[in-house]
Design an enzyme around this catalytic site. Sequence first.
Site, PDB file in Angstrom:
ATOM      1  N   PHE A  63       0.852  -1.186   0.000  1.00 49.06           N
ATOM      2  CA  PHE A  63       0.000   0.000   0.000  1.00 49.06           C
ATOM      3  C   PHE A  63       0.889   1.238   0.000  1.00 49.06           C
ATOM      4  CE2 PHE A  63      -2.981  -2.869   2.519  1.00 49.06           C
ATOM      5  CZ  PHE A  63      -3.832  -3.100   1.442  1.00 49.06           C
ATOM      6  N   VAL A  89       4.843  -1.067   3.018  1.00 51.46           N
ATOM      7  CA  VAL A  89       4.493   0.335   2.793  1.00 51.46           C
ATOM      8  C   VAL A  89       5.316   0.867   1.624  1.00 51.46           C
ATOM      9  CG1 VAL A  89       4.417   2.657   3.763  1.00 51.46           C
ATOM     10  CG2 VAL A  89       3.943   0.674   5.225  1.00 51.46           C
ATOM     11  N   LYS A  90       4.620   1.381   0.613  1.00 54.40           N
ATOM     12  CA  LYS A  90       5.308   1.917  -0.561  1.00 54.40           C
ATOM     13  C   LYS A  90       5.678   3.383  -0.329  1.00 54.40           C
ATOM     14  CE  LYS A  90       4.234   0.710  -4.787  1.00 54.40           C
ATOM     15  NZ  LYS A  90       3.477   0.467  -6.047  1.00 54.40           N
ATOM     16  N   ILE A  91       6.953   3.654  -0.468  1.00 54.27           N
ATOM     17  CA  ILE A  91       7.476   5.008  -0.335  1.00 54.27           C
ATOM     18  C   ILE A  91       8.195   5.364  -1.639  1.00 54.27           C
ATOM     19  CG2 ILE A  91       9.045   6.542   0.934  1.00 54.27           C
ATOM     20  CD1 ILE A  91       6.885   5.616   2.758  1.00 54.27           C
TER      21      ILE A  91
END
Length: 236
Positions: A63, A89-91
């Site tokens: 996400f 977690v997509k950064i």
Amino acid sequence: MSNLNVEVFADGADIEQMKQAYQNKEVDGFTTNPSLMAKAGVTDYKAFASEVVQAIPDASISFEVFANDMETMEKEAEILKEYGDNVFVKIPVVNTNGESMIPLIEKLSHKDVKLNVTAVYTIEQVKAITEAVKEGVPTYVSVFAGRIADTGVDPLPLMKESVKVTHEKEGVKLLWASCRELFNVIQADEIGADIITCPADVVKKIPNIGRNIDELSVDTVKGFEKDIQKSDLSIL
């Protein structure tokens, strides 16, 4: 897929397609992003994330944060990681101003947040990410090979070098992003990439791997014949 070493992830945000792919064991994991969520008509991010994790409790799911500054990204990351142990977690490696997000990536990784670092295009970025993250904390480095190819540049040299760099640190995996065709899956597998994300139309073609191409001429003209019968067109 059993003959592939590379893991195949579905790239999308259509919840029903995701559930079907998971139940049918068509893929190994899932990735989403803001563009895909908008296309799928997602109106409530938290409700969407909750439903996805409930339906897919034991496959990797990524996400993405929505913010454009590190402080807010960090707050969003803390929320997203709580949806499940299988959540990454997509950064983005940079924000819209071109500012490096490496300090945040390093901070979150050292807090044991599983990350999928996205929008990566250069070996310098790959090296910086790999150096920044904590040893042993699961991390995906998503290099956009397909978009690189869209510029007329062969992405394979970069992807091969990225395999070597990412595999120097335990827990870091190279993800081949922006897959354009089924052959990209073969390419990713051959160079030793760990993961490739594929849109739904490519995922459907996975069973074609290993087919006898001698059969394709007959299959093709059979398709033509069906379309001819459906149409009102004629020559004579």
